[in-house]
Design a protein around this motif. Structure first.
Motif, mmCIF file in Angstrom:
data_model
loop_
_atom_site.group_PDB
_atom_site.id
_atom_site.type_symbol
_atom_site.label_atom_id
_atom_site.label_comp_id
_atom_site.label_asym_id
_atom_site.label_seq_id
_atom_site.Cartn_x
_atom_site.Cartn_y
_atom_site.Cartn_z
ATOM 1 N N THR A 1 -16.584 -0.085 -15.304
ATOM 2 C CA THR A 1 -17.425 -0.029 -16.495
ATOM 3 C C THR A 1 -18.598 0.914 -16.283
ATOM 4 O OG1 THR A 1 -16.850 -2.304 -17.047
ATOM 5 C CG2 THR A 1 -18.794 -1.393 -18.105
ATOM 6 N N ILE A 2 -19.216 0.844 -15.126
ATOM 7 C CA ILE A 2 -20.366 1.702 -14.830
ATOM 8 C C ILE A 2 -19.943 3.163 -14.811
ATOM 9 C CG2 ILE A 2 -22.066 2.317 -13.069
ATOM 10 C CD1 ILE A 2 -21.967 -0.677 -12.241
ATOM 11 N N GLU A 3 -18.791 3.446 -14.214
ATOM 12 C CA GLU A 3 -18.339 4.827 -14.109
ATOM 13 C C GLU A 3 -18.024 5.427 -15.470
ATOM 14 O OE1 GLU A 3 -15.084 4.578 -11.416
ATOM 15 O OE2 GLU A 3 -16.377 4.560 -9.653
ATOM 16 N N THR A 4 -17.589 4.625 -16.432
ATOM 17 C CA THR A 4 -17.241 5.145 -17.748
ATOM 18 C C THR A 4 -18.391 5.064 -18.733
ATOM 19 O OG1 THR A 4 -16.366 2.990 -18.409
ATOM 20 C CG2 THR A 4 -14.809 4.584 -17.478
ATOM 21 N N THR A 5 -19.487 4.447 -18.353
ATOM 22 C CA THR A 5 -20.632 4.293 -19.230
ATOM 23 C C THR A 5 -21.595 5.445 -19.034
ATOM 24 O OG1 THR A 5 -20.422 1.907 -19.017
ATOM 25 C CG2 THR A 5 -22.463 2.721 -19.918
ATOM 26 N N GLN A 6 -22.114 5.957 -20.143
ATOM 27 C CA GLN A 6 -23.099 7.024 -20.083
ATOM 28 C C GLN A 6 -24.470 6.461 -20.418
ATOM 29 O OE1 GLN A 6 -21.800 10.035 -22.758
ATOM 30 N NE2 GLN A 6 -20.517 11.015 -21.233
ATOM 31 N N CYS A 7 -25.462 7.235 -20.068
ATOM 32 C CA CYS A 7 -26.836 6.883 -20.394
ATOM 33 C C CYS A 7 -26.970 6.803 -21.917
ATOM 34 C CB CYS A 7 -27.775 7.948 -19.819
ATOM 35 S SG CYS A 7 -29.517 7.599 -20.082
ATOM 36 N N VAL A 8 -27.863 5.945 -22.404
ATOM 37 C CA VAL A 8 -28.012 5.750 -23.844
ATOM 38 C C VAL A 8 -28.554 6.979 -24.566
ATOM 39 C CG1 VAL A 8 -28.217 3.252 -23.756
ATOM 40 C CG2 VAL A 8 -30.260 4.666 -23.555
ATOM 41 N N SER A 9 -29.210 7.857 -23.844
ATOM 42 C CA SER A 9 -29.705 9.078 -24.465
ATOM 43 C C SER A 9 -28.512 10.006 -24.688
ATOM 44 C CB SER A 9 -30.741 9.755 -23.576
ATOM 45 O OG SER A 9 -31.822 8.880 -23.376
ATOM 46 N N VAL B 1 -25.409 6.611 -14.566
ATOM 47 C CA VAL B 1 -26.103 5.368 -14.900
ATOM 48 C C VAL B 1 -26.439 4.629 -13.614
ATOM 49 C CG1 VAL B 1 -25.828 3.136 -16.016
ATOM 50 C CG2 VAL B 1 -24.987 5.184 -17.133
ATOM 51 N N ILE B 2 -27.689 4.173 -13.499
ATOM 52 C CA ILE B 2 -28.085 3.432 -12.291
ATOM 53 C C ILE B 2 -28.564 2.024 -12.586
ATOM 54 C CG2 ILE B 2 -28.678 5.504 -10.997
ATOM 55 C CD1 ILE B 2 -31.673 4.593 -11.512
ATOM 56 N N CYS B 3 -28.916 1.745 -13.848
ATOM 57 C CA CYS B 3 -29.422 0.407 -14.154
ATOM 58 C C CYS B 3 -29.141 0.030 -15.604
ATOM 59 C CB CYS B 3 -30.917 0.316 -13.862
ATOM 60 S SG CYS B 3 -31.903 1.388 -14.883
ATOM 61 N N ARG B 4 -29.341 -1.260 -15.877
ATOM 62 C CA ARG B 4 -29.161 -1.799 -17.223
ATOM 63 C C ARG B 4 -30.375 -2.632 -17.557
ATOM 64 N NH1 ARG B 4 -27.362 -6.506 -19.766
ATOM 65 N NH2 ARG B 4 -27.243 -7.553 -17.784
ATOM 66 N N TYR C 1 -27.678 0.910 -20.909
ATOM 67 C CA TYR C 1 -27.458 1.523 -19.605
ATOM 68 C C TYR C 1 -28.296 2.788 -19.525
ATOM 69 C CZ TYR C 1 -23.585 -1.667 -18.958
ATOM 70 O OH TYR C 1 -22.830 -2.799 -18.818
ATOM 71 N N LEU C 2 -28.988 2.975 -18.400
ATOM 72 C CA LEU C 2 -29.926 4.084 -18.271
ATOM 73 C C LEU C 2 -29.744 4.834 -16.957
ATOM 74 C CD1 LEU C 2 -32.955 1.945 -19.348
ATOM 75 C CD2 LEU C 2 -31.974 3.746 -20.722
ATOM 76 N N CYS C 3 -30.036 6.139 -17.000
ATOM 77 C CA CYS C 3 -30.088 6.936 -15.776
ATOM 78 C C CYS C 3 -31.513 6.849 -15.229
ATOM 79 C CB CYS C 3 -29.709 8.387 -16.066
ATOM 80 S SG CYS C 3 -30.909 9.268 -17.075
ATOM 81 N N GLU D 1 -31.718 -4.263 -14.255
ATOM 82 C CA GLU D 1 -30.748 -4.716 -13.269
ATOM 83 C C GLU D 1 -30.167 -3.466 -12.620
ATOM 84 O OE1 GLU D 1 -26.435 -6.994 -13.191
ATOM 85 O OE2 GLU D 1 -27.299 -6.401 -15.092
ATOM 86 N N VAL D 2 -30.339 -3.314 -11.332
ATOM 87 C CA VAL D 2 -29.830 -2.150 -10.613
ATOM 88 C C VAL D 2 -28.332 -2.316 -10.429
ATOM 89 C CG1 VAL D 2 -29.952 -0.814 -8.475
ATOM 90 C CG2 VAL D 2 -32.032 -1.789 -9.459
ATOM 91 N N LEU D 3 -27.581 -1.299 -10.816
ATOM 92 C CA LEU D 3 -26.119 -1.388 -10.780
ATOM 93 C C LEU D 3 -25.510 -0.792 -9.523
ATOM 94 C CD1 LEU D 3 -25.485 -0.435 -14.482
ATOM 95 C CD2 LEU D 3 -25.554 -2.711 -13.489
#
Length: 71
Positions: free
Chosen positions: A26-34, A41-44, A51-53, A68-70
């Protein structure tokens, strides 16, 4: 009621993925919200679930304690 019997070799075994493997996928396929951002992405945010960079965590309206650090 229908009963299912276990017959060895008759059915293909079902592979299961662990929660950690699903989370990493999920993290690998998720992009930053911007939208134009393509950073990793490193955290939520635990408040809004975004999800944010690293760069966008500093401009996010919620406090860093709520992240939350991913990875």
């Amino acid at each position: 009621m229908l009963k299912l019997h276990s017959v060895p070799g008759k059915y293909a075994s079902r592979t299961t993925t662990s929660k950690l493997e699903r989370k990493v996928k999920t993290i690998e396929t998720t992009q930053c919200v911007s939208l134009p951002c393509e950073n990793r992405v490193i955290c939520r945010c635990t408040i809004c679930s975004e999800y944010l960079c690293y760069e966008h965590t500093q401009t996010h309206p919620h406090a860093m304690i709520n992240f939350e650090v991913l990875k």
